[in-house]
Design an enzyme around this catalytic site. Sequence first.
Site, PDB file in Angstrom:
ATOM      1  N   GLU A 146       1.800   8.897 -13.336  1.00  0.00           N
ATOM      2  CA  GLU A 146       2.342   7.402 -13.211  1.00  0.00           C
ATOM      3  C   GLU A 146       3.865   7.610 -12.750  1.00  0.00           C
ATOM      4  O   GLU A 146       4.594   6.997 -13.474  1.00  0.00           O
ATOM      5  CB  GLU A 146       2.200   6.707 -14.482  1.00  0.00           C
ATOM      6  CG  GLU A 146       0.714   6.518 -14.664  1.00  0.00           C
ATOM      7  CD  GLU A 146       0.718   5.520 -16.068  1.00  0.00           C
ATOM      8  OE1 GLU A 146       1.423   5.347 -16.899  1.00  0.00           O
ATOM      9  OE2 GLU A 146      -0.692   5.431 -16.508  1.00  0.00           O
ATOM     10  N   GLU A 156     -10.173   6.847 -16.396  1.00  0.00           N
ATOM     11  CA  GLU A 156      -9.390   5.669 -17.020  1.00  0.00           C
ATOM     12  C   GLU A 156     -10.319   4.360 -16.677  1.00  0.00           C
ATOM     13  O   GLU A 156      -9.580   3.363 -16.670  1.00  0.00           O
ATOM     14  CB  GLU A 156      -7.882   5.441 -16.938  1.00  0.00           C
ATOM     15  CG  GLU A 156      -6.906   6.658 -17.164  1.00  0.00           C
ATOM     16  CD  GLU A 156      -5.595   6.647 -17.518  1.00  0.00           C
ATOM     17  OE1 GLU A 156      -5.206   5.721 -17.785  1.00  0.00           O
ATOM     18  OE2 GLU A 156      -4.877   7.585 -17.341  1.00  0.00           O
TER      19      GLU A 156
END
Length: 374
Positions: free
Chosen positions: A158, A263
Amino acid sequence: MKTILSNLFTFLILFFFIGSLHSQSLKDHFEPVFDIGAAINQRQIIGQGNDSQAEVLISKHFNSLTPENIMKWALIHPQPNQYNFEAMDQLVSLAERTKSKIVGHTLVWHNQTPAWVYQDEKGNDLPKDQLIARMENHIETIMGRYKGKIMGYDVVNEAILDDGEMRPSKWYEIAGKDFIKSAFIKASEVDPEAELYYNDYNMWKPAKRDAAIELTKEMRAEGIKIDGIGMQGHYGLESPSLEIIEECIVKIAEAGFQVMITELDIDLLPNPVNRHGADIDATFPQDDSYNIYKDGLPEEVQAKLAKRYQELFELFVKHQDKISRVTFWGLHDGASWLNNWPMPRRTAYPLVIDRNYQEKEEIIKALLSIPTEN
């Protein structure tokens, strides 16, 4: 009499077919095309309390395990000279018992990283070379311990914003993009056999997707090893569209990288701005008016959830030549992070196993009905 026998024969065929579905597992069904993974927490790793059933479900349905939190810097390396390896060692043992691969998550991230990582003894920001050296030591210590036991790592997590700009984290503020490049270089030096990934949420947004692809292509052009890009699948019932997700899968593959769906979960609950993704800093105060299924999930919503999962997996199977793994973000609903994001005390239903460790039959049947040959 013929009608009765015909109906009986049809019933027996359906009975044995449905029974066969129940006995099948997700990992066995999808093994010809990609791995099926789950992110698990420490209670599930050691089978503590209500999570004592975890290993049974892992053995049945999953052949890839990701540590949800225990490898993040704050937990595994909380102090400069302190490493907590016990939980990861237990995960390695669990993976050996269940014949599962392990994906390390994550070596470098802007969240769950202690402030001391960026600072000297006086609390001042480290210079770039010292910060990178500290990061490299962290990577070498962890990957060195698990060399040959962990098949791949989310090396950096991220680092890009939704608009395609680099995230203004302390990592980037001090070291620029070199923290990302140095992390991958060190990871490939420590364990040349491990696969190395960049992982991010909202990759279906074109600006973010394109920035991630350009960054990873830039690294490859500089001779830096990077094997794949993880598309975090924090989706809603209707958004993003299948077409947008498909475009991202194709773009990443065309750039020459493996695609992992990481995820994966589906949030059924509303929030004040209809937010999806995984920006854990973007939160709201508790508000029960948004916790609309706290007494149970209506059948019609459960049916929509099953349909959404079926459509997603049909898309993944369509692109089986590009996708190497699909990982659910959590083992069961009760352990999902969505019970506390983007606001606390939610009653979330995002996964394929419910709070009581029971398979959601409608979803499992839908997924097992998908042909795995194109």
